[in-house]
Structure formats: structure tokens, C-alpha cells
Scaffold this motif. Structure first.
Motif, mmCIF file in Angstrom:
data_model
loop_
_atom_site.group_PDB
_atom_site.id
_atom_site.type_symbol
_atom_site.label_atom_id
_atom_site.label_comp_id
_atom_site.label_asym_id
_atom_site.label_seq_id
_atom_site.Cartn_x
_atom_site.Cartn_y
_atom_site.Cartn_z
ATOM 1 N N GLY A 136 1.214 5.211 -11.742
ATOM 2 C CA GLY A 136 -0.063 5.909 -11.013
ATOM 3 C C GLY A 136 -0.657 4.582 -10.132
ATOM 4 N N ASP A 137 -0.055 3.414 -10.275
ATOM 5 C CA ASP A 137 -0.798 2.386 -9.452
ATOM 6 C C ASP A 137 -0.601 2.923 -7.817
ATOM 7 O OD1 ASP A 137 -1.688 0.976 -11.415
ATOM 8 O OD2 ASP A 137 -0.145 -0.501 -11.412
ATOM 9 N N ARG A 138 -1.264 2.515 -6.963
ATOM 10 C CA ARG A 138 -1.541 3.042 -5.568
ATOM 11 C C ARG A 138 -1.311 1.665 -4.678
ATOM 12 N NH1 ARG A 138 -4.276 7.722 -4.845
ATOM 13 N NH2 ARG A 138 -4.461 7.347 -2.767
ATOM 14 N N ILE A 139 -1.734 0.507 -5.331
ATOM 15 C CA ILE A 139 -1.714 -0.762 -4.589
ATOM 16 C C ILE A 139 -0.735 -1.648 -5.649
ATOM 17 C CG2 ILE A 139 -2.756 -2.840 -3.390
ATOM 18 C CD1 ILE A 139 -5.251 -1.100 -3.007
ATOM 19 N N ASP B 19 10.683 0.984 -8.886
ATOM 20 C CA ASP B 19 11.240 -0.004 -9.801
ATOM 21 C C ASP B 19 10.181 -0.891 -10.588
ATOM 22 O OD1 ASP B 19 12.539 -1.744 -11.387
ATOM 23 O OD2 ASP B 19 13.841 -2.260 -10.045
ATOM 24 N N PRO B 20 9.687 -0.699 -11.722
ATOM 25 C CA PRO B 20 8.610 -1.610 -12.243
ATOM 26 C C PRO B 20 8.683 -2.921 -12.358
ATOM 27 C CG PRO B 20 8.865 0.486 -13.688
ATOM 28 C CD PRO B 20 10.245 0.397 -12.642
ATOM 29 N N THR C 43 7.637 8.086 -4.293
ATOM 30 C CA THR C 43 7.087 8.668 -5.563
ATOM 31 C C THR C 43 7.425 8.076 -6.694
ATOM 32 O OG1 THR C 43 9.222 9.842 -5.737
ATOM 33 C CG2 THR C 43 7.692 10.953 -4.500
ATOM 34 N N GLU C 44 6.908 8.379 -7.843
ATOM 35 C CA GLU C 44 6.841 7.614 -9.172
ATOM 36 C C GLU C 44 8.184 7.295 -9.579
ATOM 37 O OE1 GLU C 44 4.743 5.474 -11.749
ATOM 38 O OE2 GLU C 44 3.665 7.104 -10.446
ATOM 39 N N PHE D 140 1.088 -1.277 -0.305
ATOM 40 C CA PHE D 140 -0.077 -0.210 -0.092
ATOM 41 C C PHE D 140 1.015 1.305 0.017
ATOM 42 C CE2 PHE D 140 -2.591 -3.465 1.786
ATOM 43 C CZ PHE D 140 -3.504 -3.199 1.016
ATOM 44 N N ILE D 141 0.940 1.864 -0.892
ATOM 45 C CA ILE D 141 1.770 3.001 -1.262
ATOM 46 C C ILE D 141 1.241 4.469 -0.848
ATOM 47 C CG2 ILE D 141 3.087 4.257 -3.101
ATOM 48 C CD1 ILE D 141 4.215 1.377 -2.473
#
Length: 230
Positions: A207-210, A197-198, A192-193, A185-186
Motif C-alpha cells: 500500500g506504500d505510495r511513496i 518488487d519489494p 499496481t501492487e 512517487f507511484i
């Protein structure tokens, strides 16, 4: 003439008594309504999809999560009839699973399962004690059994302290024996974006927050013993 006055007096008296009784009845109905509403706000959602079924294809596979601290208590969310000061440091969460052999249904076991995570049940915020299936505190390592194989996981979460943590997310994960899904849970103000690390997360989108990631299940799960800090 006297009979008319007497009749009017009796009528006025009866009318006043009726008004008083009506007011008392309205107050009682309002109290019952408020009690019902308060209970509903503290209880979990209702419906067939929220029923929990035992996991049959479990193979040392878990969904694990730990909510981040919510920081100072928000001045924009004052305590009231349905929210105590201690409830502001809590999260709400629903989790669903769906795959080829199981319909969309809740991943959250009944109340008895969640009590084991806390060292002092009576010290918890009222909303958590009211329904521990859907309400959680920060800083506690939670885990629930999940099936092996490919499944769709859907989560929705928010917090009661007006912090920008939570939201909704759906991911398809193919889980192997001995693996666990870690839910992150970010807090976008901290992570921050540019810092994400994707490659560490499952099908990450900007933009994912979870976030979801895969990790090996430890040989021994941490012994629960969470405490709520005021």
C-alpha cells in the motif's frame, strides 16, 4: 415642522453617505483579505522546522526525485482565483530530516537553489515561481544534498490535478558515501501492487505510495534544464 423635515432630510442624506462609505470600506477590507489569502496559498509553510540548514556531513550523497506526468487536466479541479490552468500540472512537496545530531528540519534549500533546474524560469506555472521550495513540475530530475549515516526522512506530497499520486511517508535510511536515495512517487493505477518488487525498495509495505531505494551517485549529475510543457 419645516425644521423637522429638514433635519430628517439631512439625517437621511448623512445615513446614505455613511452606508456608502461603509460598503466601500467593506469592499476594501474584502479585497485586502483575498489578497492576503491568495498570497498565503501560494507561499510555503511557515515555522522553525521549515528553516534550511547547510548539510555538513555531505559526501557525494543526494536525495533524488522525479515527479511522474499528471496526464490530462482534471475537469474536477477547475481553475479559479487561487489556481490557474497551468498550476494544475504541479506538485506540492515537503521533506524533513532528523538524526542524532540534527533536529527535525527541512531538507529543501532556499529559492536560489531551485532556479538552476529550469531553462526558462518565466515559463513556469505561477505557483512554482511563487515558491519553488515547495512546488514542482513533472518530468524534471531534482536532487538535493543529504548527510551520510542513519537519518529519518519524512515526506508529504500532493498534486493539483486530482490524480492519485502522493501522500505521506517516513523511512529510516543508513546512507553510505557515494550513495543517493531515490524517491519514487507511484501512480497505483499504472504500477499496481502485483508489479512492485519489494526487494528493490527500502522496507516496503503493501500500500506504500511513496517508495525509497538506494542507488550509486553518478560521477556527474545531470545538467539541469527542465522546461514546463503546457
Amino acid at each position: 415642522m419645516n425644521d423637522v423635515k429638514l433635519g430628517n432630510a439631512i439625517g437621511n442624506t448623512c445615513g446614505k453617505d455613511f452606508v456608502k462609505k461603509e460598503r466601500k470600506l467593506n469592499k476594501l477590507l474584502l479585497l485586502l483579505y483575498c489578497t492576503f489569502l491568495m498570497n498565503c496559498l501560494h507561499c510555503g509553510p511557515i515555522g522553525p522546522n521549515y528553516n534550511y540548514w547547510d548539510i555538513e556531513s555531505f559526501d557525494n550523497t543526494y536525495l533524488r526525485f522525479n515527479f511522474p506526468d499528471l496526464g490530462p487536466e482534471s475537469q474536477y479541479s477547475p481553475p479559479g482565483l487561487f489556481l490557474s490552468e497551468r498550476d494544475k500540472k504541479t506538485y506540492y512537496l515537503t521533506m524533513f530530516l532528523e538524526n542524532e545530531w540534527m533536529p527535525n528540519r527541512s531538507l529543501q534549500p532556499e529559492e536560489w537553489y531551485w532556479k538552476k533546474f529550469y531553462s526558462n524560469w518565466e515559463s513556469l506555472p505561477p505557483v512554482v515561481k511563487s515558491d519553488p521550495r515547495f512546488n514542482y513540475i513533472s518530468g524534471c530530475e531534482y536532487y538535493i544534498p543529504i548527510p551520510i549515516g542513519k537519518s529519518t526522512y519524512s515526506l508529504f506530497s500532493y498534486n493539483r490535478n486530482r490524480v492519485n499520486i502522493g501522500g505521506g511517508m517516513t523511512k529510516v535510511v543508513d546512507l553510505q558515501p557515494g550513495q543517493s536515495i531515490r524517491i519514487h512517487f507511484i501512480n497505483p493505477e499504472i504500477l499496481t501492487e502485483e508489479k512492485i518488487d519489494p526487494n528493490k525498495f527500502i522496507k516496503y509495505s503493501k500500500g506504500d505510495r511513496i517508495l525509497f531505494s538506494i542507488e550509486s551517485t553518478p560521477l556527474r549529475m545531470d545538467k539541469p534544464g527542465c522546461e514546463f510543457e503546457n
